[in-house]
Design an enzyme around this catalytic site. Structure first.
Site, PDB file in Angstrom:
ATOM      1  N   GLN A 246       5.579  11.191  -0.873  1.00 35.85           N
ATOM      2  CA  GLN A 246       6.475  10.632   0.151  1.00 35.85           C
ATOM      3  C   GLN A 246       7.934  10.854  -0.229  1.00 35.85           C
ATOM      4  O   GLN A 246       8.817  10.757   0.604  1.00 35.85           O
ATOM      5  CB  GLN A 246       6.203   9.137   0.335  1.00 35.85           C
ATOM      6  CG  GLN A 246       4.844   8.861   0.965  1.00 35.85           C
ATOM      7  CD  GLN A 246       4.583   7.392   1.225  1.00 35.85           C
ATOM      8  OE1 GLN A 246       3.526   6.903   0.889  1.00 35.85           O
ATOM      9  NE2 GLN A 246       5.509   6.675   1.831  1.00 35.85           N
TER      10      GLN A 246
ATOM     11  N   GLU B 212       7.445   0.169  10.342  1.00 31.81           N
ATOM     12  CA  GLU B 212       6.740  -0.934   9.689  1.00 31.81           C
ATOM     13  C   GLU B 212       6.709  -2.213  10.507  1.00 31.81           C
ATOM     14  O   GLU B 212       5.889  -3.093  10.248  1.00 31.81           O
ATOM     15  CB  GLU B 212       7.434  -1.245   8.366  1.00 31.81           C
ATOM     16  CG  GLU B 212       7.402  -0.089   7.423  1.00 31.81           C
ATOM     17  CD  GLU B 212       8.083  -0.423   6.117  1.00 31.81           C
ATOM     18  OE1 GLU B 212       7.820   0.274   5.154  1.00 31.81           O
ATOM     19  OE2 GLU B 212       8.876  -1.376   6.074  1.00 31.81           O
TER      20      GLU B 212
ATOM     21  N   ARG C 232       2.516   0.087   4.701  1.00 32.90           N
ATOM     22  CA  ARG C 232       3.237   0.087   5.958  1.00 32.90           C
ATOM     23  C   ARG C 232       4.256  -1.051   5.988  1.00 32.90           C
ATOM     24  O   ARG C 232       4.542  -1.643   7.024  1.00 32.90           O
ATOM     25  CB  ARG C 232       2.312  -0.034   7.142  1.00 32.90           C
ATOM     26  CG  ARG C 232       2.963   0.657   8.316  1.00 32.90           C
ATOM     27  CD  ARG C 232       2.176   0.550   9.551  1.00 32.90           C
ATOM     28  NE  ARG C 232       2.818   1.319  10.589  1.00 32.90           N
ATOM     29  CZ  ARG C 232       2.262   2.352  11.176  1.00 32.90           C
ATOM     30  NH1 ARG C 232       1.075   2.755  10.836  1.00 32.90           N
ATOM     31  NH2 ARG C 232       2.905   2.981  12.129  1.00 32.90           N
ATOM     32  N   CYS C 233       4.715  -1.405   4.820  1.00 35.47           N
ATOM     33  CA  CYS C 233       5.851  -2.301   4.719  1.00 35.47           C
ATOM     34  C   CYS C 233       6.269  -2.315   3.271  1.00 35.47           C
ATOM     35  O   CYS C 233       5.526  -2.764   2.414  1.00 35.47           O
ATOM     36  CB  CYS C 233       5.517  -3.713   5.124  1.00 35.47           C
ATOM     37  SG  CYS C 233       6.945  -4.742   4.776  1.00 35.47           S
TER      38      CYS C 233
END
Ligand code: CDP
Length: 806
Positions: free
Chosen positions: A237, A760, A384-385
């Site tokens: 990422q 998110e 996702r956060c």
């Protein structure tokens, strides 16, 4: 015959710029099986690496015998910590300032920990060789309960740092203690609590889960010994950070390392960190002089690469009897597993947990977080956060609900009463963040009106009465969550990773014929960057989005950036894209002025061209200006039309949203059905409404999974339960509820195009919304706080505890 010049609006529409529901250009290859993922990288002579993993959660390694494995035909090497020690690579630094064993050194600290790395001609031989490695373990007492970690006689886990009583974040109070982090006004908060009319206190656990992207973590390392260059393909990422870290760890000069993140099949935070597989593949490739591939399987991914959450949050609100919140106090026990490998900016050992005062205006707050070691896989990454925002929002949104119950007040009214008001922005929250913009009452009203909140409450009341009379076995919950996110890390003054400041970048180059290549320091994992960055450039420069190519993930060509996680791409690289485009536009204006023989100030921008003010028929289009920039630039102006921008955001962005979930639960089976889920998001200026909707659908689906079933559990011996999709709930279209989306637009005042991140938000808002719906359903039965996950088995147990079953 006369030709009518298209209007500005018609020309603008053709660009497919910001605000357009442009179809995702990357999907052409994704939906036809033409993506290029790491496992598609196949190099001549490439070998395959795989791990021998520990069957124990805590044990001393008495011996490792690799002789039988090495003798197997097709096996090229078997590495153990003893091989890495002389290279000083048996431990690697973590993002959180700890060290982590690359291969277990004398001890294993969690089940499935990497013990040896087998390199063979293919996966199958590697798998056979793994079976032949004989490891003699002496089992040690296992610690899985973080509440027992700090007991005086708790087993000592990290012998490698047992004498180090100061960690990366200050003093360690115990051999299993990692750090204590405190923020806020303790004295003022305690004083407010001491005289408060109402104190509401609960312990909310946000259980251990895993991001579980469909593509697991993997890499291919290829060392060219002649050139002294290493090429590393990986599911990264943040490719540039990986390049820097590889250089620092290996001693290879950074310009001789080429990191390439090709297409990525989902990341959600799982692909931010550095894993043993990367180090071992690189070492093996250097030693053997051939490319080495490492690909995790599903069980390895779920049980060893970074977990998320595992926060135990004792949360208190002080309030007046009529519901004005005066203070918040929160203590978190953070279970970090065997090594502190959390992915947070260096200064923030508990991430941005200090956003936990949420959307509510209160004068004081205090937060303390204790991180502890246990015999579990390390991590503490995003899911996702990033940066513990979802934990923070869960704590405050559950706390609001339990306070409302204690006050016997409607929880929507309690929220509205305590909202930060639009005129208070920029708003300095008591734990230090300055929220950029928001209009919470407007969003809440729109959401409540749309779902028909008051009618729903009336229906719920009637159902409760019917349940009490024994006329139905179904109960109804109304879940609310009003969240404020903090995304776009980050101003470099606040945020760095291993000393690398958190900015991001964009480089835009216009070709002579007016088409474009643009590269960013971020890296899409499916979010649609190839589509949306082009839309920003299209609007800024008047060039059709279809004429713009976006490239990310190759550190040789892309400008340095900190990557994609934490909904940071739009707030950082998105801003850099707009600023770089504006630099190009300024140069184009100089060229236009020269060509039209007017002063620059006499020109005005019209969608895709500069016109002479007052003489609209005199203009130069961007296409013409691109050609001229190379072939007839004004004297003293260098040819070409390109720009780069490194954008250090002045602040983070604070998207927010109002979510409502209506749920029906059968108390006899514990089966919960989501009747309706409504999500209103405000992410400032919307670049691509269709992609935003897709992001919200995906985030809500993961929120549903986390709240309603996902969990990585351990038994007393530290055996990991939930390490396959048989046990770890991954919802399909069958289980997933229908999503209803909506929006308001409150632009960010400091972002060049007013955009905030969104990726998110649905996860952050979704989890408490589901959990609040479940808790709200049982509240009239005095159930107290019900811990997640809310799967049917656990809800059935709640019914049993409450004596509801007939
Ligand atoms: O960093 P990440 O890409 O995961 O998150 P993001 O910045 O929230 O962007 C996710 C996707 O939504 C990207 O394709 C963005 O361009 C798009 N987006 C948008 O269209 N409008 C916004 N205001 C924010 C994001």
């Amino acid at each position: 015959q006369t030709t009518v010049e298209p209007t500005s609006a018609e020309r603008a529409e053709k660009l497919q710029g910001m605000g357009c529901k442009r179809k995702r250009v990357e999907d052409i290859r994704f939906t036809q099986g033409k993506g290029n993922y790491v496992d598609d990288v196949k190099l001549p002579g490439m070998l395959f690496g795989d791990f021998v993993r520990s069957s124990h959660a805590h044990a001393r390694i008495k011996s490792i015998d690799t002789s039988k494995a090495k003798a197997l035909p097709g096996v090229f090497a078997v590495l153990t910590a003893a091989d890495l020690k002389p290279l000083n690579l048996h431990y690697m630094p973590t993002l959180a300032g700890d060290v982590q064993a690359v291969l277990a050194d004398e001890k294993v600290l969690f089940q499935n920990q990497e013990v040896a790395f087998v390199v063979a001609k293919d996966r199958y031989v590697a798998a056979d060789a793994i079976e032949l490695v004989e490891v003699d373990y002496e089992p040690l007492p296992v610690l899985v309960d973080p509440f027992k970690a700090m007991e005086p006689d708790a087993p000592l886990l990290r012998e490698d740092i047992k004498d180090k009583m100061t960690g990366a974040h200050g003093a360690r109070k115990h051999h299993n203690h990692i750090f204590r982090w405190e923020i806020g006004d303790k004295e003022g908060t305690d004083a407010t609590f001491a005289k408060a009319e109402v104190v509401s206190k609960d312990m909310f656990t946000y259980h251990r889960v895993h991001p579980s992207p469909l593509e697991t973590c993997q890499c291919v390392a290829s060392m060219d010994k002649i050139k002294g260059e290493l090429t590393l393909w990986g599911t990264f990422q943040a490719p540039h950070v990986i390049r820097t870290v590889v250089s620092l760890i290996s001693g290879l000069p950074e310009h001789k390392i080429h990191v390439i993140a090709p297409d990525i099949g989902g990341g959600f935070g799982n692909k931010v960190g550095a894993y043993s597989g990367y180090v071992c593949a690189v070492v093996a490739s250097i030693v053997l002089g051939v490319p080495v591939k490492w690909v995790e399987d599903r069980m390895e991914n779920l049980s060893t690469t970074s977990f998320a959450r595992d926060y135990h949050m004792t949360t208190e609100l002080a309030a007046t009897k009529d519901g004005k919140i005066l203070a918040m106090r929160c203590h978190v026990l953070a279970d970090h597993g065997a090594f502190d490998a959390c992915a947070d900016p260096s200064k923030w050992p508990a991430g941005f947990m200090n956003i936990c005062t949420g959307s509510y205006d209160m004068p004081v707050a205090h937060l303390a977080v204790d991180g502890v070691y246990t015999n579990k896989a390390s991590g503490g990454v995003a899911y996702r956060c990033s940066f513990r925002v979802t934990e923070a929002v869960y704590a405050i949104e559950r706390a609001i609900e339990t306070l409302a119950q204690r006050l016997e007040m409607d929880s929507a009214d309690l929220r509205i009463k305590n909202f930060i008001q639009p005129e208070q922005f920029p708003y300095m929250a008591p734990l230090g963040w300055e929220y950029d913009s928001g209009n919470y009452p407007l969003a809440m009203k729109k959401a409540m009106d749309t779902v028909g909140y008051h009618q729903l409450r009336a229906e719920q009341k009637a159902k409760q009465e019917a349940f009490k009379r024994g006329e139905t076995r179904e109960i109804m919950g109304i879940g609310i969550s009003f969240f404020t996110e903090i995304v776009g890390a980050g101003p470099s003054k606040n945020c760095d990773i291993l000393g690398v400041s958190m900015f991001d970048s964009a480089e835009i180059r216009i070709h002579p014929t007016g088409s474009v290549i643009a590269r960013m320091g971020t890296k899409s994992q499916g979010q649609g960057h190839e589509t949306t960055y082009a839309q920003i450039i299209a609007t800024e420069l008047g060039i059709p989005a279809d004429d713009i190519m976006i490239e990310e993930g190759n550190t040789d060509t892309a400008p340095y950036g900190l990557g994609t996680y934490g909904s940071r791409s739009t707030p950082t690289a998105g801003a850099a894209t707009a600023v770089a485009a504006r630099k190009i536009k300024a140069k184009a204006q100089m060229i236009a002025a020269h060509m039209l023989e007017v002063h620059e100030g006499d020109l005005e921008w019209d969608v895709d061209r500069f016109r002479v003010k007052g003489l609209p028929e005199k203009f130069k289009t961007m296409k013409e200006l691109a050609w001229a920039s190379y072939n007839s630039p004004p004297p003293n102006l260098e040819p070409g039309l390109e720009a780069v921008n490194y954008y250090d955001p002045p602040n983070m962005t604070y998207p927010f949203g109002a979510y409502f979930c209506i749920m029906d639960i059968d108390v006899d089976t514990g089966v919960a059905k989501t009747r309706r889920f409504y999500a209103l998001d405000d992410c400032g200026t919307r670049i691509n409404p269709m992609i935003i909707e897709g992001q919200v659908h995906g985030g809500l689906t993961e929120a549903f999974a986390v709240a309603m079933g996902q969990e990585i559990r351990y038994d007393e011996q530290g055996n990991v339960l939930g390490a396959s999709f048989m046990d770890f709930f991954l919802p399909t279209a069958v289980e997933t509820p229908k999503w209803e989306t909506d929006y308001t637009v409150t632009p960010s005042p400091h972002h060049p195009i007013g955009a905030k991140g969104v990726g998110e938000s649905p996860h952050v808002g979704g989890v408490p919304c589901f959990s609040n719906a479940v808790n709200d359903a049982y509240a009239f039965l005095n159930a107290g706080h019900i811990q997640m996950p809310h799967d049917a088995w656990r809800l059935w147990k709640v019914g049993e505890q409450l004596g509801l079953h007939v």
